[in-house]
Design a protein around this motif. Structure first.
Motif, PDB file in Angstrom:
ATOM      1  N   LYS A  54       0.833  -1.204   0.000  1.00  0.00           N
ATOM      2  CA  LYS A  54       0.000   0.000   0.000  1.00  0.00           C
ATOM      3  C   LYS A  54       0.871   1.259   0.000  1.00  0.00           C
ATOM      4  O   LYS A  54       2.059   1.233   0.344  1.00  0.00           O
ATOM      5  CB  LYS A  54      -0.911   0.000   1.222  1.00  0.00           C
ATOM      6  N   GLU A  55       0.258   2.351  -0.413  1.00  0.00           N
ATOM      7  CA  GLU A  55       0.970   3.626  -0.496  1.00  0.00           C
ATOM      8  C   GLU A  55       1.582   3.987   0.857  1.00  0.00           C
ATOM      9  O   GLU A  55       0.921   3.920   1.893  1.00  0.00           O
ATOM     10  CB  GLU A  55       0.018   4.736  -0.948  1.00  0.00           C
ATOM     11  N   GLY A  56       2.854   4.362   0.831  1.00  0.00           N
ATOM     12  CA  GLY A  56       3.545   4.708   2.066  1.00  0.00           C
ATOM     13  C   GLY A  56       4.301   3.550   2.687  1.00  0.00           C
ATOM     14  O   GLY A  56       5.088   3.751   3.615  1.00  0.00           O
ATOM     15  N   SER A  57       4.077   2.319   2.172  1.00  0.00           N
ATOM     16  CA  SER A  57       4.780   1.161   2.721  1.00  0.00           C
ATOM     17  C   SER A  57       6.243   1.171   2.279  1.00  0.00           C
ATOM     18  O   SER A  57       6.572   1.597   1.167  1.00  0.00           O
ATOM     19  CB  SER A  57       4.114  -0.127   2.241  1.00  0.00           C
ATOM     20  N   SER A  58       7.131   0.696   3.146  1.00  0.00           N
ATOM     21  CA  SER A  58       8.558   0.637   2.821  1.00  0.00           C
ATOM     22  C   SER A  58       8.959  -0.715   2.245  1.00  0.00           C
ATOM     23  O   SER A  58      10.126  -0.933   1.913  1.00  0.00           O
ATOM     24  CB  SER A  58       9.395   0.915   4.079  1.00  0.00           C
ATOM     25  N   TYR A  59       7.985  -1.636   2.107  1.00  0.00           N
ATOM     26  CA  TYR A  59       8.263  -2.967   1.570  1.00  0.00           C
ATOM     27  C   TYR A  59       8.314  -2.881   0.051  1.00  0.00           C
ATOM     28  O   TYR A  59       7.320  -2.543  -0.598  1.00  0.00           O
ATOM     29  CB  TYR A  59       7.181  -3.941   2.020  1.00  0.00           C
ATOM     30  N   GLY A  60       9.458  -3.190  -0.549  1.00  0.00           N
ATOM     31  CA  GLY A  60       9.645  -2.997  -1.977  1.00  0.00           C
ATOM     32  C   GLY A  60       9.174  -4.169  -2.819  1.00  0.00           C
ATOM     33  O   GLY A  60       9.287  -5.328  -2.422  1.00  0.00           O
ATOM     34  N   ARG A  61       8.698  -3.849  -4.028  1.00  0.00           N
ATOM     35  CA  ARG A  61       8.252  -4.870  -4.958  1.00  0.00           C
ATOM     36  C   ARG A  61       9.401  -5.493  -5.744  1.00  0.00           C
ATOM     37  O   ARG A  61       9.366  -6.662  -6.097  1.00  0.00           O
ATOM     38  CB  ARG A  61       7.270  -4.277  -5.978  1.00  0.00           C
ATOM     39  N   PHE A  62      10.421  -4.688  -6.078  1.00  0.00           N
ATOM     40  CA  PHE A  62      11.418  -5.103  -7.052  1.00  0.00           C
ATOM     41  C   PHE A  62      12.654  -5.717  -6.393  1.00  0.00           C
ATOM     42  O   PHE A  62      13.099  -5.279  -5.332  1.00  0.00           O
ATOM     43  CB  PHE A  62      11.840  -3.912  -7.909  1.00  0.00           C
ATOM     44  N   ASP A  63      13.204  -6.739  -7.049  1.00  0.00           N
ATOM     45  CA  ASP A  63      14.417  -7.395  -6.563  1.00  0.00           C
ATOM     46  C   ASP A  63      15.209  -7.919  -7.749  1.00  0.00           C
ATOM     47  O   ASP A  63      14.655  -8.163  -8.831  1.00  0.00           O
ATOM     48  CB  ASP A  63      14.046  -8.556  -5.628  1.00  0.00           C
ATOM     49  N   VAL A  64      16.503  -8.060  -7.554  1.00  0.00           N
ATOM     50  CA  VAL A  64      17.375  -8.712  -8.530  1.00  0.00           C
ATOM     51  C   VAL A  64      18.073  -9.857  -7.801  1.00  0.00           C
ATOM     52  O   VAL A  64      18.770  -9.640  -6.808  1.00  0.00           O
ATOM     53  CB  VAL A  64      18.417  -7.749  -9.116  1.00  0.00           C
ATOM     54  N   LEU A  65      17.835 -11.074  -8.284  1.00  0.00           N
ATOM     55  CA  LEU A  65      18.423 -12.253  -7.671  1.00  0.00           C
ATOM     56  C   LEU A  65      19.501 -12.827  -8.579  1.00  0.00           C
ATOM     57  O   LEU A  65      19.434 -12.675  -9.801  1.00  0.00           O
ATOM     58  CB  LEU A  65      17.364 -13.325  -7.399  1.00  0.00           C
ATOM     59  N   VAL A  66      20.488 -13.471  -7.974  1.00  0.00           N
ATOM     60  CA  VAL A  66      21.502 -14.183  -8.747  1.00  0.00           C
ATOM     61  C   VAL A  66      21.599 -15.604  -8.208  1.00  0.00           C
ATOM     62  O   VAL A  66      21.435 -15.842  -7.009  1.00  0.00           O
ATOM     63  CB  VAL A  66      22.886 -13.493  -8.682  1.00  0.00           C
ATOM     64  N   GLY A  67      21.863 -16.550  -9.102  1.00  0.00           N
ATOM     65  CA  GLY A  67      21.966 -17.932  -8.660  1.00  0.00           C
ATOM     66  C   GLY A  67      22.140 -18.859  -9.833  1.00  0.00           C
ATOM     67  O   GLY A  67      22.470 -18.447 -10.940  1.00  0.00           O
TER      68      GLY A  67
END
Length: 203
Positions: A145-158
């Motif tokens: 939700k707006e104002g949340s600090s939890y991010g949607r985007f990530d870059v993974l390596v493996g």
């Protein structure tokens, strides 16, 4: 419309001619770790990829994957009880370098490694609590939700390994680790790790 369908069909045939295409599904486990705390999710994934040979045994394998993950926790204290159910959905776009070879006519192996761009479609947390004999109540929170600090985007390596049988069936297992801090400015950082194992049909 017919022209568009014809172009799309030609594109599919072209990809199939120059790449080994696989469509599969399987089990997925995701762990969000922050310091000494972690939340483990279990779920499923479905996806497709295409392995293009570059030179000899070396190739590149782009793909797209959808994941549905869930974490459940329960607690009870005297007459009080509570449940927490966290659900997440992701779209992942991996681009892996591959290297492999044939063991026999009907058996082949491939190892792969590289990055994966991951985008969170949804993340919700449902809390349910109650007092014995007096009913229960629940509330659902949107973690994006707006104002949340939890991010949607990530870059993974493996990386991982694939075993092909009769050029038709593939067993795949892999592990990826997220480089992005999922909670903005958090200290300690929150990172995501991902393990999967599944099967795919080869075209």
């Amino acid at each position: 419309m017919k022209k568009i369908i014809t172009v799309l069909a030609a594109a599919v045939v072209s990809v199939a001619a120059f790449a080994q295409v696989g469509v599969g599904a399987g089990y997925a486990n995701s762990v969000l770790k922050q310091g000494d705390k972690s939340t483990s999710f279990d779920g499923v994934y479905v996806g497709a990829n295409a392995n293009f040979q570059i030179a000899g045994a070396l190739g590149v394998m782009p793909g797209v994957t959808f994941e549905y993950l869930m974490s459940n926790k329960s607690a009870a204290l005297s007459i009080f009880s509570g449940d927490s159910q966290k659900t997440e959905m992701y779209i992942d776009v991996p681009v892996k370098l591959t290297f492999g070879g044939d063991v026999s006519k009907d058996l082949a192996w491939t190892v792969y490694a590289g990055p994966t761009a991951s985008f969170g479609l949804s993340s919700t947390n449902k809390l349910t609590g109650g007092i014995a004999g007096l009913g229960t109540a629940s509330t659902t929170t949107d973690n994006y939700k707006e104002g949340s600090s939890y991010g949607r985007f990530d870059v993974l390596v493996g990386g991982g390994i694939m075993i092909d049988f009769a050029k038709m069936l593939r067993f795949d297992a892999g592990y990826d680790y997220g480089l992005m801090n999922r909670i903005a400015d958090a200290d300690p950082k929150m990172n995501r790790a991902m393990f999967h194992v599944g099967v795919a049909y080869l075209f």
